[in-house]
Scaffold this motif. Structure first.
Motif, PDB file in Angstrom:
ATOM      1  N   PRO A  65       0.804  -1.133  -0.091  1.00  0.00           N
ATOM      2  CA  PRO A  65      -0.092   0.000   0.200  1.00  0.00           C
ATOM      3  C   PRO A  65       0.872   1.310   0.041  1.00  0.00           C
ATOM      4  O   PRO A  65       0.432   2.319  -0.334  1.00  0.00           O
ATOM      5  CB  PRO A  65      -0.975  -0.239   1.242  1.00  0.00           C
ATOM      6  N   ALA A  66       2.265   1.055   0.522  1.00  0.00           N
ATOM      7  CA  ALA A  66       3.032   2.463   0.502  1.00  0.00           C
ATOM      8  C   ALA A  66       3.785   2.554  -0.606  1.00  0.00           C
ATOM      9  O   ALA A  66       4.618   3.452  -0.757  1.00  0.00           O
ATOM     10  CB  ALA A  66       3.785   2.434   1.548  1.00  0.00           C
ATOM     11  N   ALA A  67       3.514   1.502  -1.680  1.00  0.00           N
ATOM     12  CA  ALA A  67       4.701   1.526  -2.783  1.00  0.00           C
ATOM     13  C   ALA A  67       4.418   2.675  -3.660  1.00  0.00           C
ATOM     14  O   ALA A  67       5.170   3.348  -4.178  1.00  0.00           O
ATOM     15  CB  ALA A  67       4.386   0.163  -3.430  1.00  0.00           C
ATOM     16  N   VAL A 112      11.247  -2.286 -13.270  1.00  0.00           N
ATOM     17  CA  VAL A 112      10.428  -2.031 -12.120  1.00  0.00           C
ATOM     18  C   VAL A 112       8.980  -2.464 -12.501  1.00  0.00           C
ATOM     19  O   VAL A 112       8.281  -2.008 -13.480  1.00  0.00           O
ATOM     20  CB  VAL A 112      10.243  -0.643 -11.442  1.00  0.00           C
ATOM     21  N   ILE A 113       8.523  -3.393 -12.029  1.00  0.00           N
ATOM     22  CA  ILE A 113       6.985  -3.845 -11.950  1.00  0.00           C
ATOM     23  C   ILE A 113       6.460  -3.457 -10.716  1.00  0.00           C
ATOM     24  O   ILE A 113       6.773  -3.728  -9.531  1.00  0.00           O
ATOM     25  CB  ILE A 113       7.134  -5.563 -12.177  1.00  0.00           C
ATOM     26  N   SER A 114       5.135  -3.076 -11.105  1.00  0.00           N
ATOM     27  CA  SER A 114       4.440  -2.767 -10.069  1.00  0.00           C
ATOM     28  C   SER A 114       2.933  -2.480 -10.366  1.00  0.00           C
ATOM     29  O   SER A 114       2.539  -1.804 -11.529  1.00  0.00           O
ATOM     30  CB  SER A 114       4.704  -1.201  -9.401  1.00  0.00           C
ATOM     31  N   ALA A 115       1.930  -3.153  -9.660  1.00  0.00           N
ATOM     32  CA  ALA A 115       0.522  -2.878  -9.918  1.00  0.00           C
ATOM     33  C   ALA A 115       0.052  -1.997  -8.751  1.00  0.00           C
ATOM     34  O   ALA A 115      -1.304  -1.635  -8.736  1.00  0.00           O
ATOM     35  CB  ALA A 115      -0.314  -4.098  -9.678  1.00  0.00           C
ATOM     36  N   ALA A 116       0.711  -1.524  -7.974  1.00  0.00           N
ATOM     37  CA  ALA A 116       0.263  -0.521  -6.690  1.00  0.00           C
ATOM     38  C   ALA A 116      -0.331   0.662  -7.171  1.00  0.00           C
ATOM     39  O   ALA A 116      -0.049   1.309  -8.333  1.00  0.00           O
ATOM     40  CB  ALA A 116       1.469  -0.023  -5.747  1.00  0.00           C
ATOM     41  N   GLN A 117      -1.356   0.965  -6.385  1.00  0.00           N
ATOM     42  CA  GLN A 117      -2.197   2.297  -6.754  1.00  0.00           C
ATOM     43  C   GLN A 117      -1.956   3.270  -5.643  1.00  0.00           C
ATOM     44  O   GLN A 117      -1.629   3.131  -4.547  1.00  0.00           O
ATOM     45  CB  GLN A 117      -3.834   1.819  -6.737  1.00  0.00           C
ATOM     46  N   ARG A 118      -2.397   4.550  -6.079  1.00  0.00           N
ATOM     47  CA  ARG A 118      -1.920   5.850  -5.546  1.00  0.00           C
ATOM     48  C   ARG A 118      -2.924   5.633  -3.937  1.00  0.00           C
ATOM     49  O   ARG A 118      -2.434   6.000  -2.900  1.00  0.00           O
ATOM     50  CB  ARG A 118      -2.361   7.027  -6.126  1.00  0.00           C
ATOM     51  N   ASN A 176      -5.528   2.458   0.512  1.00  0.00           N
ATOM     52  CA  ASN A 176      -6.376   1.295   0.956  1.00  0.00           C
ATOM     53  C   ASN A 176      -7.129   0.607  -0.572  1.00  0.00           C
ATOM     54  O   ASN A 176      -8.154  -0.205  -0.307  1.00  0.00           O
ATOM     55  CB  ASN A 176      -7.523   2.027   1.880  1.00  0.00           C
ATOM     56  N   HIS A 177      -6.712   1.295  -1.485  1.00  0.00           N
ATOM     57  CA  HIS A 177      -7.130   0.345  -2.868  1.00  0.00           C
ATOM     58  C   HIS A 177      -6.651  -1.191  -2.909  1.00  0.00           C
ATOM     59  O   HIS A 177      -5.734  -1.735  -2.498  1.00  0.00           O
ATOM     60  CB  HIS A 177      -6.277   0.818  -4.007  1.00  0.00           C
ATOM     61  N   ALA A 178      -7.877  -1.961  -3.425  1.00  0.00           N
ATOM     62  CA  ALA A 178      -7.864  -3.580  -2.799  1.00  0.00           C
ATOM     63  C   ALA A 178      -6.450  -4.243  -3.823  1.00  0.00           C
ATOM     64  O   ALA A 178      -6.147  -5.146  -3.451  1.00  0.00           O
ATOM     65  CB  ALA A 178      -9.226  -4.211  -3.639  1.00  0.00           C
ATOM     66  N   ALA A 179      -6.092  -3.358  -4.732  1.00  0.00           N
ATOM     67  CA  ALA A 179      -4.981  -3.840  -5.771  1.00  0.00           C
ATOM     68  C   ALA A 179      -3.673  -3.836  -5.078  1.00  0.00           C
ATOM     69  O   ALA A 179      -2.790  -4.513  -5.165  1.00  0.00           O
ATOM     70  CB  ALA A 179      -5.038  -2.986  -6.976  1.00  0.00           C
ATOM     71  N   ASN A 180      -3.862  -3.016  -3.887  1.00  0.00           N
ATOM     72  CA  ASN A 180      -2.401  -2.980  -3.230  1.00  0.00           C
ATOM     73  C   ASN A 180      -2.453  -4.101  -2.165  1.00  0.00           C
ATOM     74  O   ASN A 180      -1.231  -4.356  -1.695  1.00  0.00           O
ATOM     75  CB  ASN A 180      -2.427  -1.621  -2.295  1.00  0.00           C
TER      76      ASN A 180
END
Length: 754
Positions: free
Chosen positions: A428-430, A472-478, A481-485
């Motif tokens: 979540p902090a990514a 760098v690979i990342s699906a993290a969202q801004r 609390n986004h579910a993807a994180n």
């Protein structure tokens, strides 16, 4: 040579004389003005309201002329604070400040300017686009008071340029209750560390003189005991013996008074059942009588009326006002109405509070306004605006973020990341800004992503800048609390093609009461994500972005690399990326004890008796201090060896100084910074002694293979403690001095033993 010394001495006497003359002139002006003021004007000076009371109800920054004149002309308000809903541009601040001061200095009988206050606690955080510095908890990890001073001075300059001359900072409470939601605003758990860092901040704010365009009035807060509530919840009671108050909590405030801090903000809570806002002992006898504080004492938000509504020690709002003022309060941060003004006016006119008592407070407030140059020019100063240097601010913020970051674990040298490595950045902090900054960041909670400058990087973006987007690979969202994180399935899929997983966990932004928690353990969703990352078999690097130590003992054992970033703010992502890639060698060390269990909160300076265990009858061991990581822990990409700790004498006595030296060598292959900490241990005392106490520290930089001798000077007074009679004493006996694995014993004698 002697002539030169005489000239310097003469100049020194001249400066001192000029300062005394200036002070006398100010006092005369204050008395002259006080003699002309009506009781309504005096009570108005003691009233502080929030900006909402002068703004249009449908606007975040437009002044409502009718409301402004109600505040300044009818209620004679002497101080305003805060923003409404968002940070303002410098131009907006100028318009607001200019109009307030125009009414105050042109339309009132005595033309008394308004003193505006703000919480600029880690940079000018209520100015749009400003650079923010790491929160205090990280700054303490740097063990670099000069960085604190520099960031405070830059904050002062930018705040002053907006037209604001009063900053509600620094926090001087000790971070010894990690549940507390304002833990990130403290300088950690140790008395000496908090004192050194807090004093550096005050110097940064005020050292140029309050009339200077690079200075603001500082505010030591929150006096006293706010940071150790028994429940861990914000604004709740503390139970503090006099010994604890004087041994641990009072010294940073004493040092702040000695350093010349201009104002103090009062603890919202209560001590031993007495709300601090209603305690004459704390606000008058101790603060003014014993510490010698002569500045302005302001309440915290809405805390006077809360003596009635929350603490229940006043049966009416009017009695709440009487209690606070008689206790020693100078100014009430009301802030949403004029109840304090109305009720205090009634109390004076009825004779329940004397006008002479009111004069005491107003004298302090008016004097501060004179010292800040508000009577000379109350408007935003061009000289201050010309001093603002965004490039310098970013440079200091980056250096600060670098030096705060603490490498907690580096098993098998998993860090730095190997060149050309492909990295999955998850958690979540990514890809999140709010967690990097947290409280008091453009908005009170720091949780509005839209408020952050577009140039501010997330950790993902920081790593992309260093490694290249293709690595760098990342699906993290801004959104934190986004579910993807928290998607373990996606993490597993993405991990298949990478060399490392950089997992960014911790806490999203919060401030004050909204940050209350019931459990220090990192939340279950994040722990589950960590388990999923470990299950991939790829090396996991954990980056903790948090304001307080969240317990991670259930996952720590299987994670080879752990980096603690605290709340690094504007330049934090770049600093984290530099440390992960090895471009920067980490040197931060823990400013608090990092607990392994939520119920084990023993501090590094625990009493001997806290460390004794009797697991079997009549079998005693000394090993109860077993944290996840100890106070002062922090790793580097190089190694350091400490040797030859020596004292210049085997015994010393009252009036003498003890000089200690230790040799430090960089035994690794790259340059690095290291903090040399000197601890003392009193082997026997009339009060159970601490296991050890931090007395001095110095940060040095050494090239690979280089050595340096570090010296410390210790006086008997610095080894003193509060005894059973409440007196500060240094008792004769053996002291051990400790630097890392080096120990030397010295005997202290008072000179009366024979």
């Amino acid at each position: 040579m002697q002539h030169g010394l005489l000239l310097i001495a003469g100049l020194g006497c001249g400066i001192a004389h000029a300062q005394k003359t200036s002070e006398k002139d100010v006092d005369q002006k204050v008395e002259a003005l006080l003699s002309k003021m009506s009781i309504e004007e005096k009570v108005g000076q003691m009233t502080q309201v929030t900006i909402d009371l002068i703004l249009d109800d449908n606007s975040l920054d437009a002044i409502d002329e009718k409301k402004l004149k109600e505040a300044i002309l009818n209620k004679k308000v002497g101080s305003i604070l805060n923003v409404k809903g968002s940070a303002y541009t410098m131009d907006t601040w100028h318009k607001i400040q200019k109009r307030i001061q125009e009414v105050a200095t042109k339309e009132t009988p005595n033309k008394i300017p308004v003193l505006y206050g703000i919480d600029a606690i880690h940079g000018a955080n209520y100015i749009e686009g400003s650079t923010l510095y790491p929160h205090n908890i990280g700054m303490a990890a740097s063990r670099n008071p000069e960085l604190v001073r520099q960031s405070a001075k830059l904050t002062a300059t930018e705040t002053r340029a907006s037209g604001i001359r009063w900053n509600f900072d620094p926090v001087l409470g000790l971070g010894r209750q990690p549940l507390w939601s304002r833990f990130e605003e403290t300088f950690g758990e140790d008395v000496h560390l908090v004192t050194a860092m807090g004093t550096a901040a005050i110097k940064g704010y005020e050292e140029d003189g309050l009339k200077s365009p690079t200075a603001v009035a500082s505010c030591m807060k929150h006096y006293l005991g706010y940071s150790i509530p028994a429940s861990g919840k914000d604004r709740t009671p503390a139970y503090i013996p006099e010994y604890t108050l004087r041994e641990y909590l009072l010294p940073p405030f004493k040092s702040a008074v000695d350093a010349g801090t201009s104002t103090v903000m009062i603890n919202s809570g209560e001590i031993n059942g007495v709300p601090v806002h209603a305690s004459k002992y704390l606000l008058t006898d101790l603060l003014r009588g014993e510490l010698g504080f002569e500045g302005v004492a302001v309440s915290d938000w809405e805390d006077v009326i809360r003596l009635h509504t929350r603490h229940k020690v006043a049966d009416t709002p009017k009695e709440a006002v009487r209690l606070a003022v008689e206790a020693g309060l100078d100014m009430s941060m009301v802030p949403y109405d004029y109840s304090f003004y109305d009720l205090l006016l009634e109390l004076v006119k009825e004779g329940a509070i004397s006008e002479s008592r009111i004069d005491e407070s107003v004298r302090r407030i008016i004097k501060l306004k004179y010292k800040l140059g508000l009577f000379d020019n109350p408007f935003p100063e061009k000289a201050a605006l010309a001093k603002v240097d965004p490039k310098k601010s970013q440079e200091v913020a980056l250096n600060a973020a670098r030096e705060t970051i603490t490498l907690l674990k580096n098993e098998k040298s998993v860090l730095p990341l190997k060149k050309g490595a492909k990295v999955l950045v998850a958690g979540p902090a990514a890809n999140n800004l709010t967690s990097l900054h947290s409280s008091w960041s453009y908005v009170w909670q720091g949780n509005d992503d839209r408020q952050y400058p577009k140039s501010t990087l997330t950790i993902k973006e920081g790593l992309e800048a260093k490694l290249g987007k293709g690595n760098v690979i990342s699906a993290a969202q801004r959104d934190y609390n986004h579910a993807a994180n928290f998607d373990a399935g996606q993490l597993k899929k993405d991990a298949a093609s990478v060399d490392y997983i950089v997992l960014c966990l911790g806490e999203d932004a919060y401030a004050e009461t909204p940050g209350n928690i019931d459990d220090l353990t990192l939340d279950s969703k994040q722990l589950a994500l960590a388990s999923a990352a470990m299950a991939t078999g790829k090396p996991v690097i954990l980056v903790l972005v948090e304001g307080r130590p969240r317990v991670i003992s259930s996952i720590e054992n299987d994670i080879p690399g752990i980096l603690l970033a605290y709340r690094p703010s504007t330049m934090g992502a770049q600093a984290i990326a530099e440390v992960l890639t090895g471009e920067y060698n980490p040197n931060g060390i823990l400013p608090y004890t990092y607990p392994k269990h939520t119920g084990d909160l023993i501090k590094y300076d625990h009493k001997y008796t806290e460390g004794i265990r009797e697991d079997e009858p009549n079998t005693y061991t000394n090993g109860a201090y077993r944290p996840q990581w100890a106070f002062g822990h922090g790793l580097s990409y190089t190694t350091f060896e400490f040797s030859n700790l020596k004292a210049d004498k085997a015994t010393f006595s009252a009036g003498e100084k003890l000089n200690l030296t230790v040799t430090v060598k960089n035994t690794g292959k790259r340059a690095g910074k290291v903090t040399v900490e000197l601890y003392s241990r009193d082997l026997f005392a009339s009060i159970t002694p601490n296991f050890k106490r931090l007395r001095k520290f110095e940060k040095i930089e050494l090239a690979a293979g280089a050595s340096k001798q570090v010296s410390f000077t210790v006086s008997p007074e610095e080894l003193a403690f509060i005894n059973a009679q409440g007196k500060k004493v240094t008792e004769p006996g053996t002291f051990e001095f400790i630097v890392k694995d080096q120990v030397v014993s010295v005997e202290y004698k008072t000179g009366q033993e024979n």
